[in-house]
Write an enzyme that holds these catalytic residues in place. Sequence first.
Site, PDB file in Angstrom:
ATOM      1  N   TYR A 147       1.901  -8.087   8.261  1.00 30.70           N
ATOM      2  CA  TYR A 147       1.814  -6.795   8.984  1.00 30.70           C
ATOM      3  C   TYR A 147       2.912  -6.810   9.993  1.00 30.70           C
ATOM      4  O   TYR A 147       3.316  -5.791  10.225  1.00 30.70           O
ATOM      5  CB  TYR A 147       0.157  -6.698   9.233  1.00 30.70           C
ATOM      6  CG  TYR A 147       0.089  -5.459  10.272  1.00 30.70           C
ATOM      7  CD1 TYR A 147       0.479  -3.981   9.717  1.00 30.70           C
ATOM      8  CD2 TYR A 147      -0.238  -5.518  11.476  1.00 30.70           C
ATOM      9  CE1 TYR A 147       0.461  -3.010  10.714  1.00 30.70           C
ATOM     10  CE2 TYR A 147      -0.248  -4.161  12.221  1.00 30.70           C
ATOM     11  CZ  TYR A 147       0.069  -3.199  12.034  1.00 30.70           C
ATOM     12  OH  TYR A 147      -0.221  -1.977  12.792  1.00 30.70           O
ATOM     13  N   ARG A 154       9.903  -1.655  10.268  1.00 32.05           N
ATOM     14  CA  ARG A 154       9.431  -0.179  10.531  1.00 32.05           C
ATOM     15  C   ARG A 154      10.430   0.344  11.720  1.00 32.05           C
ATOM     16  O   ARG A 154      11.115   1.097  11.738  1.00 32.05           O
ATOM     17  CB  ARG A 154       8.247   0.127  10.402  1.00 32.05           C
ATOM     18  CG  ARG A 154       7.735   1.645  10.865  1.00 32.05           C
ATOM     19  CD  ARG A 154       6.466   1.895  10.605  1.00 32.05           C
ATOM     20  NE  ARG A 154       5.433   0.929  11.229  1.00 32.05           N
ATOM     21  CZ  ARG A 154       4.048   1.117  11.486  1.00 32.05           C
ATOM     22  NH1 ARG A 154       3.544   2.288  10.720  1.00 32.05           N
ATOM     23  NH2 ARG A 154       3.348   0.453  11.985  1.00 32.05           N
ATOM     24  N   TYR A 207       1.216  -1.724  22.313  1.00 31.41           N
ATOM     25  CA  TYR A 207       0.307  -3.063  22.222  1.00 31.41           C
ATOM     26  C   TYR A 207       1.166  -4.258  22.596  1.00 31.41           C
ATOM     27  O   TYR A 207       2.323  -4.066  22.615  1.00 31.41           O
ATOM     28  CB  TYR A 207       0.294  -3.334  20.474  1.00 31.41           C
ATOM     29  CG  TYR A 207      -0.911  -2.652  20.112  1.00 31.41           C
ATOM     30  CD1 TYR A 207      -1.887  -1.955  20.708  1.00 31.41           C
ATOM     31  CD2 TYR A 207      -0.988  -2.319  18.672  1.00 31.41           C
ATOM     32  CE1 TYR A 207      -3.041  -1.316  20.064  1.00 31.41           C
ATOM     33  CE2 TYR A 207      -2.182  -1.913  17.843  1.00 31.41           C
ATOM     34  CZ  TYR A 207      -2.902  -1.266  18.677  1.00 31.41           C
ATOM     35  OH  TYR A 207      -4.128  -0.646  18.048  1.00 31.41           O
ATOM     36  N   ARG A 220      -2.175   8.006  17.335  1.00 34.83           N
ATOM     37  CA  ARG A 220      -3.478   7.764  16.951  1.00 34.83           C
ATOM     38  C   ARG A 220      -3.844   9.355  15.828  1.00 34.83           C
ATOM     39  O   ARG A 220      -4.884   9.283  15.304  1.00 34.83           O
ATOM     40  CB  ARG A 220      -4.435   8.028  17.917  1.00 34.83           C
ATOM     41  CG  ARG A 220      -4.409   6.439  18.914  1.00 34.83           C
ATOM     42  CD  ARG A 220      -4.355   5.319  18.124  1.00 34.83           C
ATOM     43  NE  ARG A 220      -4.186   4.289  19.033  1.00 34.83           N
ATOM     44  CZ  ARG A 220      -4.263   2.804  18.611  1.00 34.83           C
ATOM     45  NH1 ARG A 220      -4.758   2.855  17.335  1.00 34.83           N
ATOM     46  NH2 ARG A 220      -4.244   1.924  19.174  1.00 34.83           N
ATOM     47  N   GLU A 327     -11.497   0.335   8.524  1.00 38.52           N
ATOM     48  CA  GLU A 327     -10.687   1.374   9.063  1.00 38.52           C
ATOM     49  C   GLU A 327     -10.951   2.667   8.474  1.00 38.52           C
ATOM     50  O   GLU A 327     -11.011   2.863   7.244  1.00 38.52           O
ATOM     51  CB  GLU A 327      -9.378   0.981   8.695  1.00 38.52           C
ATOM     52  CG  GLU A 327      -8.197   1.942   9.491  1.00 38.52           C
ATOM     53  CD  GLU A 327      -6.756   1.373   9.389  1.00 38.52           C
ATOM     54  OE1 GLU A 327      -6.458   0.135   9.834  1.00 38.52           O
ATOM     55  OE2 GLU A 327      -5.808   1.865   8.868  1.00 38.52           O
TER      56      GLU A 327
HETATM   57  C1  3EB Z   1      -5.017  -0.213  14.922  1.00 36.45           C
HETATM   58  O1  3EB Z   1      -5.429   0.862  15.655  1.00 36.45           O
HETATM   59  C2  3EB Z   1      -5.348  -0.213  13.521  1.00 36.45           C
HETATM   60  O2  3EB Z   1       0.725   0.375  11.659  1.00 36.45           O
HETATM   61  O3  3EB Z   1       0.816   2.258  10.898  1.00 36.45           O
HETATM   62  C3  3EB Z   1      -3.970   2.030  12.086  1.00 36.45           C
HETATM   63  C4  3EB Z   1      -3.163   2.842  11.761  1.00 36.45           C
HETATM   64  C5  3EB Z   1      -3.536   0.649  12.336  1.00 36.45           C
HETATM   65  C6  3EB Z   1      -1.975   2.896  11.519  1.00 36.45           C
HETATM   66  C7  3EB Z   1       0.260   1.472  11.338  1.00 36.45           C
HETATM   67  C8  3EB Z   1      -2.079   0.405  11.882  1.00 36.45           C
HETATM   68  C9  3EB Z   1      -1.395   1.513  11.595  1.00 36.45           C
HETATM   69  O4  3EB Z   1      -3.913  -0.849  15.401  1.00 36.45           O
HETATM   70  C10 3EB Z   1      -4.210  -0.531  12.702  1.00 36.45           C
END
Ligand code: 3EB
Length: 348
Positions: A147, A154, A207, A220, A327
Amino acid sequence: MSLKFHRPSPRIPAGLQDSGVPLVGACLGSSAPAGLSDISWPEQWVAAPLLESAHDGLREVWTATGESTQGSQEGIQWRRVGHMLYGVLTLEEADFAQGQVTALQAASESAYQRIFRLLEAQGLPHLWRAWNYMARINAEEAGLERYRQFNIGRQDAFLAHHRGVTGNMPAACAIGLADGPLSVAFLAGPMAAVPLENPRQISAYNYPETYGPRAPCFSRGALAYPPGQELLLVSGTASILGHSTVHHEDLLAQCRETLANIGAVLEEANRRGRSAPFALGELAYRAYIRLAEDGPEVLAWLREQLGPEVDITCLQADVCRADLLVEIEAMGIHDLPAGTSRSESSRG
Ligand code: 3EB
């Protein structure tokens, strides 16, 4: 109205064409869907086992009204209806194994570079939503979780196209399958979507480095505007507070936190939006569940929370952190009040 969601169904809904032209397609289920090649619109095959479904494979379609064109560019199968464009790109990692970086990183960068080139050529530069699926998402290869390799590739593509890597990110999901190629589907339009963040969570693009050398490029959620409509796209959402996974190994607590996070995104949508407020009970959901045996409990709990009529598709798939058990993503569409236009100010 211009965009319409048709809930996943074992067959193509009768009278589909009456509501417009199929634009967005997804096939959900682990066995190769019958007729995958017969249909005329781009379809992303999400090769994950369906849980709690009487059927082997379900087909989801979003129709739209407007003039339709379609084509194939750099491996992307795309269709444009009016000023919305949907495409699907599938890349075999083996074709990217020769470089300096991992195959998945190189494939991911190439996928997004191709997508951005298509959107720029089509004059529809704004990415609203991306659906990302890859094999063994939590496996470590060449010293880095896959990931995290995907996130590097990306982000490099976003940077190469001068798109910035904070703020205006598309809604997205990133999900792991047992095997198969990297598959990216995307929906884009002529105007930027309104990105939504969740006050209970740090924006993913911020992050800390403990989650990988490059931050993920997604918001989000997003509000996008097909003609006369407001489209709510809720990204894959999990049991994360701040930047931390919470409720390790506690399935129902993770479900509760996930739904609370979706509720918080909904509140943001309703604060920024211009149609009637969205409610949890009216959205269509896709739930990714790490362990197949958790399917019945998750679905029963969701039904209790959301109501028996709500459209919920459950798939067994890996989530992008090894400690996450579920998820959930969602979408909804509202008509805009008559007479409103894109330029009118939002509520709040
Ligand atoms: C998170 O909140 C969970 O890398 O495109 C959720 C939605 C998550 C999209 C992405 C990753 C992605 O981090 C993981």
